[in-house]
Write a protein that holds these residues in place. Structure first.
Motif, PDB file in Angstrom:
ATOM      1  N   HIS A  78      35.962 -42.659 -36.755  1.00  0.00           N
ATOM      2  CA  HIS A  78      36.479 -42.451 -38.135  1.00  0.00           C
ATOM      3  C   HIS A  78      36.863 -41.000 -38.366  1.00  0.00           C
ATOM      4  O   HIS A  78      37.954 -41.106 -39.077  1.00  0.00           O
ATOM      5  CB  HIS A  78      34.944 -42.808 -38.879  1.00  0.00           C
ATOM      6  N   ASP A  79      36.215 -40.153 -37.848  1.00  0.00           N
ATOM      7  CA  ASP A  79      36.687 -38.818 -38.037  1.00  0.00           C
ATOM      8  C   ASP A  79      38.154 -38.426 -37.489  1.00  0.00           C
ATOM      9  O   ASP A  79      38.850 -37.841 -37.957  1.00  0.00           O
ATOM     10  CB  ASP A  79      35.639 -37.567 -37.462  1.00  0.00           C
ATOM     11  N   GLU A  82      42.073 -43.332 -51.070  1.00  0.00           N
ATOM     12  CA  GLU A  82      42.548 -41.930 -50.840  1.00  0.00           C
ATOM     13  C   GLU A  82      44.061 -41.646 -50.591  1.00  0.00           C
ATOM     14  O   GLU A  82      44.496 -40.827 -51.128  1.00  0.00           O
ATOM     15  CB  GLU A  82      41.536 -41.217 -50.044  1.00  0.00           C
ATOM     16  N   ILE A  83      44.185 -42.384 -49.576  1.00  0.00           N
ATOM     17  CA  ILE A  83      45.636 -42.367 -49.125  1.00  0.00           C
ATOM     18  C   ILE A  83      46.640 -43.017 -50.339  1.00  0.00           C
ATOM     19  O   ILE A  83      47.735 -42.119 -50.215  1.00  0.00           O
ATOM     20  CB  ILE A  83      45.804 -43.144 -47.675  1.00  0.00           C
ATOM     21  N   ILE A  97      47.312 -45.766 -40.045  1.00  0.00           N
ATOM     22  CA  ILE A  97      47.285 -46.381 -41.360  1.00  0.00           C
ATOM     23  C   ILE A  97      47.422 -47.801 -41.554  1.00  0.00           C
ATOM     24  O   ILE A  97      46.642 -48.471 -42.214  1.00  0.00           O
ATOM     25  CB  ILE A  97      48.008 -45.385 -42.474  1.00  0.00           C
ATOM     26  N   ASP A 107      37.520 -46.664 -49.178  1.00  0.00           N
ATOM     27  CA  ASP A 107      37.582 -45.405 -49.892  1.00  0.00           C
ATOM     28  C   ASP A 107      38.488 -44.547 -49.253  1.00  0.00           C
ATOM     29  O   ASP A 107      39.333 -43.639 -50.091  1.00  0.00           O
ATOM     30  CB  ASP A 107      36.294 -44.633 -49.903  1.00  0.00           C
ATOM     31  N   ASP A 108      38.464 -44.615 -47.916  1.00  0.00           N
ATOM     32  CA  ASP A 108      39.666 -43.781 -47.318  1.00  0.00           C
ATOM     33  C   ASP A 108      40.914 -44.387 -47.545  1.00  0.00           C
ATOM     34  O   ASP A 108      41.930 -43.560 -47.863  1.00  0.00           O
ATOM     35  CB  ASP A 108      39.477 -44.178 -45.541  1.00  0.00           C
ATOM     36  N   PHE A 123      39.213 -46.980 -40.880  1.00  0.00           N
ATOM     37  CA  PHE A 123      39.181 -46.881 -42.368  1.00  0.00           C
ATOM     38  C   PHE A 123      38.176 -47.597 -43.209  1.00  0.00           C
ATOM     39  O   PHE A 123      38.023 -48.819 -43.144  1.00  0.00           O
ATOM     40  CB  PHE A 123      40.322 -46.873 -43.042  1.00  0.00           C
ATOM     41  N   THR A 124      37.385 -46.765 -44.264  1.00  0.00           N
ATOM     42  CA  THR A 124      36.919 -47.606 -45.361  1.00  0.00           C
ATOM     43  C   THR A 124      37.668 -47.880 -46.511  1.00  0.00           C
ATOM     44  O   THR A 124      38.894 -47.208 -46.602  1.00  0.00           O
ATOM     45  CB  THR A 124      35.645 -46.923 -45.637  1.00  0.00           C
ATOM     46  N   ARG A 137      40.878 -40.336 -39.526  1.00  0.00           N
ATOM     47  CA  ARG A 137      41.142 -39.405 -40.826  1.00  0.00           C
ATOM     48  C   ARG A 137      42.049 -38.383 -40.361  1.00  0.00           C
ATOM     49  O   ARG A 137      42.926 -38.041 -41.215  1.00  0.00           O
ATOM     50  CB  ARG A 137      40.002 -39.196 -41.559  1.00  0.00           C
TER      51      ARG A 137
END
Length: 380
Positions: A80-81, A111-112, A98, A107-108, A104-105, A84
């Motif tokens: 995950h890190d 955010e994008i 992407i 929420d990720d 990715f969640t 991101r």
């Protein structure tokens, strides 16, 4: 097989560390990532592989980072890190990750989307699966290309309210309207909004593919017919050769009693005269003379000769009388003001016109702009 992969990985790790040329390091990174993705890794091996990926994600060479991103774009090996970190990289590195990465969640991804980059929003909207919360944010804040990609993605879970928001924001975009119309599943409320906006071909698809209430289908058919008639009446105003225009209408079998009555009620006497002459097979001058004959027989004779419905004669008679009255009052019969006055005066007489024609005339009256008083004119 596993031992061979292990030896290959060790060789490529040494090659990656020692190489100074970016192209050589990128090639080594590609082979290393492909090898790790195909290997059957235990927990210890997976942890070791992810340490290597973290090092690659920090490589100074964009080409190396891109090699990793493209090779492992859909792999569950990327932690995950790292996902991101790569998503915050330059577009050439970020977009593949992407678009595909399962790391990715929601929420990720939200955010994008909210960061505002159109190309990254498109990448999110085009993912193999787009969750409902992500689709909501795309519908509300996404760029036009992103919303088009979202609408085209049948694996996107788009709520009814979000679909409606897409229509609200981009009703003027034929591409988005079409993309929405061709989704596998559409709620009835959205379908009925789209049919008002879509092209004829897309409208037919909507009615055939999705559930549309019978009364809606009838209303849409009437809308299409009325729109065609409105276009013809309006087009007549700018015709240099009205006789040829009317002959063309007759050849297409659209020179109907309804069209002539609507034209007459809107003050387009020349279109009415030429239409009657065409249907009656008479010269325009003779037809006009009979229409404007003050006696009781002239209009009736040419009307019957044109083969128009007897039941509508009084509605036509009211139109001719209204036109003649306004002309006698000295109104200029060639301008927009006259057409407005003609329509208003005609409707106040409650003519015995068909319901659909009256509805059309009332709609046109609502669309007629109010006459603007010249600046400086005294108030009444």
């Amino acid at each position: 097989m596993t031992a061979y992969r292990a030896r290959l990985t060790e060789v490529d790790i040494r090659r990656l560390i020692k190489a100074t040329d970016e192209d050589e390091r990128a090639a080594a990174a590609h082979k290393l990532c492909r090898s790790m993705d195909k290997a059957e890794l235990d927990d210890e091996g997976r942890a070791a592989a992810q340490k290597i990926l973290r090092l690659l994600a920090e490589d100074a060479a964009e080409l190396v980072r891109r090699a990793m991103a493209v090779t492992l774009k859909a792999s569950d090996l990327i932690p995950h890190d790292v996902a991101r970190r790569l998503a915050a990289d330059v577009d050439s590195v970020a977009l593949p990750i992407i678009h595909f990465s399962p790391a990715f969640t929601d929420d990720d991804l939200i955010e994008i989307v909210r960061a505002g980059s159109s190309v990254r929003q498109v990448a999110v909207a085009s993912r193999p699966r787009v969750g409902r919360d992500v689709a909501d944010v795309l519908a509300e804040t996404g760029s036009e290309p992103a919303v088009r990609a979202l609408a085209s993605n049948d694996n996107a879970d788009i709520a009814e309210a979000a679909l409606g928001r897409c229509v609200d924001r981009f009703s003027g975009s034929s591409e988005i309207v079409t993309a929405l119309a061709y989704r596998q599943v559409l709620p009835l409320s959205v379908t009925e909004r789209l049919v008002e906006l879509a092209s004829d071909a897309v409208r037919e698809h909507l009615i055939a593919r999705h559930a549309v209430a019978p009364e809606t289908a009838i209303r849409l058919a009437n809308f299409a017919r009325e729109r065609a008639t409105i276009d013809l009446v309006d087009q007549a105003i700018g015709q240099a050769d009205l006789g040829a225009f009317v002959a063309g209408l007759n050849a297409r079998r659209v020179l109907t009693a309804s069209l002539l009555l609507r034209a007459l009620a809107r003050g387009q006497m020349a279109l009415f005269e030429h239409g009657i002459a065409e249907l009656a097979g008479a010269p325009h001058a003779r037809a006009a003379l009979m229409i404007h004959d003050a006696g009781p027989l002239g209009l009736r004779a040419i009307y019957d000769r044109a083969g128009l419905p007897p039941r509508l004669f009084q509605a036509f008679r009211a139109g001719v009388d209204t036109w003649r009255t306004l002309q006698a009052e000295g109104v200029d019969t060639s301008g927009d003001l006259f057409r407005q006055q003609m329509l208003e005066r005609y409707l106040t007489q409650r003519p015995h016109a068909p319901r659909e024609d009256m509805a059309y005339l009332m709609e046109r009256l609502d669309q007629t702009p109010a006459v603007v008083q010249p600046k400086g004119a005294a108030a009444a």
